[in-house]
Design an enzyme around this catalytic site. Structure first.
Site, PDB file in Angstrom:
ATOM      1  N   TYR A  11       0.995  15.947  -7.850  1.00 13.66           N
ATOM      2  CA  TYR A  11       0.707  16.091  -6.619  1.00 13.66           C
ATOM      3  C   TYR A  11       1.747  16.384  -5.771  1.00 13.66           C
ATOM      4  O   TYR A  11       1.892  17.731  -5.387  1.00 13.66           O
ATOM      5  CB  TYR A  11      -0.163  14.753  -5.860  1.00 13.66           C
ATOM      6  CG  TYR A  11      -0.165  14.710  -4.616  1.00 13.66           C
ATOM      7  CD1 TYR A  11       0.177  13.591  -3.873  1.00 13.66           C
ATOM      8  CD2 TYR A  11      -0.618  15.784  -3.831  1.00 13.66           C
ATOM      9  CE1 TYR A  11      -0.392  13.470  -2.519  1.00 13.66           C
ATOM     10  CE2 TYR A  11      -0.756  15.829  -2.454  1.00 13.66           C
ATOM     11  CZ  TYR A  11      -0.625  14.309  -1.789  1.00 13.66           C
ATOM     12  OH  TYR A  11      -0.769  14.380  -0.478  1.00 13.66           O
ATOM     13  N   SER A 124      10.477   4.592  -4.207  1.00  7.37           N
ATOM     14  CA  SER A 124       9.113   4.368  -3.433  1.00  7.37           C
ATOM     15  C   SER A 124       9.375   3.249  -2.596  1.00  7.37           C
ATOM     16  O   SER A 124      10.348   2.157  -2.714  1.00  7.37           O
ATOM     17  CB  SER A 124       7.847   3.808  -4.288  1.00  7.37           C
ATOM     18  OG  SER A 124       7.008   3.217  -3.782  1.00  7.37           O
ATOM     19  N   TYR A 148       4.935  -1.648 -11.465  1.00  6.42           N
ATOM     20  CA  TYR A 148       5.385  -0.268 -11.159  1.00  6.42           C
ATOM     21  C   TYR A 148       6.509  -0.437 -10.074  1.00  6.42           C
ATOM     22  O   TYR A 148       7.426   0.353 -10.342  1.00  6.42           O
ATOM     23  CB  TYR A 148       4.260   0.494 -10.242  1.00  6.42           C
ATOM     24  CG  TYR A 148       4.416   1.641  -9.629  1.00  6.42           C
ATOM     25  CD1 TYR A 148       4.610   1.220  -8.043  1.00  6.42           C
ATOM     26  CD2 TYR A 148       4.707   2.941  -9.983  1.00  6.42           C
ATOM     27  CE1 TYR A 148       5.113   2.370  -7.181  1.00  6.42           C
ATOM     28  CE2 TYR A 148       5.331   3.827  -9.323  1.00  6.42           C
ATOM     29  CZ  TYR A 148       5.332   3.627  -7.901  1.00  6.42           C
ATOM     30  OH  TYR A 148       5.818   4.720  -7.077  1.00  6.42           O
ATOM     31  N   LYS A 152      10.544   1.473 -10.659  1.00  2.00           N
ATOM     32  CA  LYS A 152      11.206   2.373  -9.760  1.00  2.00           C
ATOM     33  C   LYS A 152      12.628   1.593  -9.091  1.00  2.00           C
ATOM     34  O   LYS A 152      13.747   2.315  -9.135  1.00  2.00           O
ATOM     35  CB  LYS A 152      10.450   2.434  -8.181  1.00  2.00           C
ATOM     36  CG  LYS A 152       9.178   3.194  -8.528  1.00  2.00           C
ATOM     37  CD  LYS A 152       9.511   4.664  -9.034  1.00  2.00           C
ATOM     38  CE  LYS A 152       8.337   5.606  -9.164  1.00  2.00           C
ATOM     39  NZ  LYS A 152       8.838   6.871  -9.508  1.00  2.00           N
TER      40      LYS A 152
HETATM   41  C1  WQD Z   1      -2.995   1.963   1.789  1.00  2.00           C
HETATM   42  C2  WQD Z   1      -4.090   1.218   2.695  1.00  2.00           C
HETATM   43  C3  WQD Z   1      -5.122  -0.743   1.431  1.00  2.00           C
HETATM   44  C4  WQD Z   1      -7.678   1.741  -0.902  1.00  2.00           C
HETATM   45  C5  WQD Z   1       0.639   2.354  -2.712  1.00  2.00           C
HETATM   46  C6  WQD Z   1       1.671   2.127  -3.853  1.00  2.00           C
HETATM   47  C7  WQD Z   1       2.932   2.570  -3.322  1.00  2.00           C
HETATM   48  C8  WQD Z   1       2.685   3.960  -3.224  1.00  2.00           C
HETATM   49  C9  WQD Z   1       1.846   4.521  -2.228  1.00  2.00           C
HETATM   50  C10 WQD Z   1       3.431   5.469  -5.062  1.00  2.00           C
HETATM   51  C11 WQD Z   1      -3.735  -0.212   2.307  1.00  2.00           C
HETATM   52  C12 WQD Z   1      -6.044   0.461   2.180  1.00  2.00           C
HETATM   53  C13 WQD Z   1      -6.547   1.233   0.041  1.00  2.00           C
HETATM   54  C14 WQD Z   1      -8.943   1.488  -0.499  1.00  2.00           C
HETATM   55  C15 WQD Z   1      -8.469   0.734   1.444  1.00  2.00           C
HETATM   56  N1  WQD Z   1       2.389   4.709  -4.264  1.00  2.00           N
HETATM   57  N2  WQD Z   1      -7.141   0.753   1.119  1.00  2.00           N
HETATM   58  N3  WQD Z   1      -9.326   0.974   0.549  1.00  2.00           N
HETATM   59  O1  WQD Z   1      -0.776   0.243  -1.375  1.00  2.00           O
HETATM   60  O2  WQD Z   1       0.377   1.052   0.652  1.00  2.00           O
HETATM   61  O3  WQD Z   1       1.080   2.104  -1.606  1.00  2.00           O
HETATM   62  O4  WQD Z   1       0.617   3.938  -2.801  1.00  2.00           O
HETATM   63  O5  WQD Z   1       4.658   5.343  -4.924  1.00  2.00           O
HETATM   64  O6  WQD Z   1       3.799   2.371  -4.547  1.00  2.00           O
HETATM   65  O7  WQD Z   1       1.750   0.685  -3.711  1.00  2.00           O
HETATM   66  O8  WQD Z   1      -1.312   2.505  -0.644  1.00  2.00           O
HETATM   67  O9  WQD Z   1      -3.319   4.004  -0.334  1.00  2.00           O
HETATM   68  O10 WQD Z   1      -3.294   2.113  -1.886  1.00  2.00           O
HETATM   69  O11 WQD Z   1      -3.223   1.654   0.444  1.00  2.00           O
HETATM   70  O12 WQD Z   1      -8.655  -0.118   2.410  1.00  2.00           O
HETATM   71  O13 WQD Z   1     -10.013   1.896  -1.320  1.00  2.00           O
HETATM   72  O14 WQD Z   1      -5.336   1.348   2.406  1.00  2.00           O
HETATM   73  O15 WQD Z   1      -5.386  -2.126   1.831  1.00  2.00           O
HETATM   74  O16 WQD Z   1      -3.835  -1.029   3.466  1.00  2.00           O
HETATM   75  P1  WQD Z   1      -0.358   1.372  -0.589  1.00  2.00           P
HETATM   76  P2  WQD Z   1      -2.850   2.685  -0.710  1.00  2.00           P
END
Ligand code: WQD
Length: 331
Positions: A11, A124, A148, A152
């Site tokens: 991506y 990250s 994970y 990093k």
């Molecule tokens: C964002 C918000 C969820 C899914 C992760 C990794 C981090 C980085 C970015 C790589 C949160 C909410 C999510 C869903 C939801 N990745 N959510 N329903 O957890 O902030 O970070 O991705 O580098 O390392 O940890 O991102 O998109 O998973 O979640 O409500 O089906 O969306 O609770 O508040 P996150 P996310």
């Protein structure tokens, strides 16, 4: 200048290849296609009308990695190639430590052997310890809650130690917040294999039917509307930070970490509402319990990147939602 983009079919990697080619760099892509497809290579070439040499290679395979360095003289390496799903890392820690650490170590070995001294690493915000006040600053405490994030963290430490040994190396650690969005052409975007974990691709899959049950994970956080707040950054702004980091690495030595975020947080419901408004769709969701390990709020202070790199995120949440949907519709 010739740049090796490890993970360049992915991506953020594919969007970076576009930006580097358009900035006049020569680019070579190495990717094992574990979370991407070779289609991305032809799509990058279609957007830029330039050639993108591609090597299908597992960067944990030292001899296969060396073959790429034997065939090209690189000035810089950008390393995106890594496993990145937090829940999967909890279930498969050995695969994550093996892949994410050994790919980095192999690239460092080949850089040393072939005289490449500039390294841009995809880190990250996950490396920041829970409990830090917001916005997050690079000097704050580090520490992780999942394998994970630890990979990093450990790769950052490996690269700091390499820089301490190789005084003429330049390493830039880019700490991403929440990358979302797609190239404005709609030709490339976030297109993971299988069911993703991150919010934006799950919204898309809830709309196109691939995901039957999309849930908002937690509405009882200490945030304005109870749902999680994150610093969503358009992938094109994130990529601009990488192009600026390549320029910075060419002019500096040593190892520096930079936050790449917008400095503004949006809640899950704010993102969903924005997505619905700009795209004229209705996202089917229900409210569920929090995800284990999730925090309420996370957003960046990117003033260090602004000062040293000239980085500034320009795109809006509306742009992120509109560009995401355009790509998803055009796939
Ligand atoms: C964002 C918000 C969820 C899914 C992760 C990794 C981090 C980085 C970015 C790589 C949160 C909410 C999510 C869903 C939801 N990745 N959510 N329903 O957890 O902030 O970070 O991705 O580098 O390392 O940890 O991102 O998109 O998973 O979640 O409500 O089906 O969306 O609770 O508040 P996150 P996310």
């Amino acid at each position: 200048m010739k740049i090796l983009v490890a993970g360049g079919a992915g991506y953020i990697g594919s969007h970076t290849c576009v930006a580097l080619l358009e900035a006049g760099y020569e680019v070579v892509c190495a990717d094992n296609l574990s979370n991407s497809s070779k289609d991305a290579i032809s799509r990058v070439e279609k957007i830029t009308n330039k050639s993108l040499p591609f090597y299908r290679v597992n960067l944990c395979d030292e001899s296969a990695t060396e073959k790429v360095f034997m065939e090209h003289s690189f000035d810089c390496v950008i390393h995106f190639a890594g496993l990145k799903a937090v829940p999967e890392s909890v279930a498969m820690p050995v695969a994550y430590y093996n892949n994410n650490l050994n790919s980095t170590l192999n690239l460092c070995k080949m850089m040393k052997k072939y005289g490449v001294k500039r390294f841009i690493f995809s880190s990250s915000a996950t490396v920041y310890k829970n409990g830090n006040e917001m916005p997050l600053v690079e000097t704050m405490d580090l520490g992780c809650t999942n394998p994970y994030g630890w990979t990093k963290f450990m790769c950052e430490q490996i690269l700091r130690d390499v820089c301490a040994a190789e005084k003429d190396w330049s390493v830039v650690l880019l700490r991403y917040f929440n990358p979302v969005g797609a190239h404005e052409s709609g030709i490339i975007g976030e297109d993971p294999n299988g069911i993703p974990n991150n919010l934006m691709p799950r919204i898309v899959q809830a709309l196109d039917g691939r995901l039957k049950n999309f849930t908002v994970t937690g509405d009882d956080y200490d945030t304005p509307d109870g749902t999680g707040v994150r610093d969503y950054i358009h992938v094109l702004d994130l990529v601009d930070g990488h192009v600026k980091a390549v320029d910075y690495a060419a002019k500096n030595t040593g190892c520096e970490a930079f936050n790449l975020g917008t400095g503004r947080g949006f809640s899950v419901l704010e993102l969903i509402n924005t997505f619905e408004r700009v795209n004229g769709v209705k996202v089917p969701y229900s409210i569920a319990a929090r995800r284990p390990g999730d925090i309420a709020t996370c957003y960046a202070d990117s003033s260090k990147a602004a000062k040293a790199l000239g980085f500034k995120a320009e795109k809006t949440l509306e742009d992120m939602c509109r560009d995401t949907w355009r790509f998803s519709n055009g796939k």
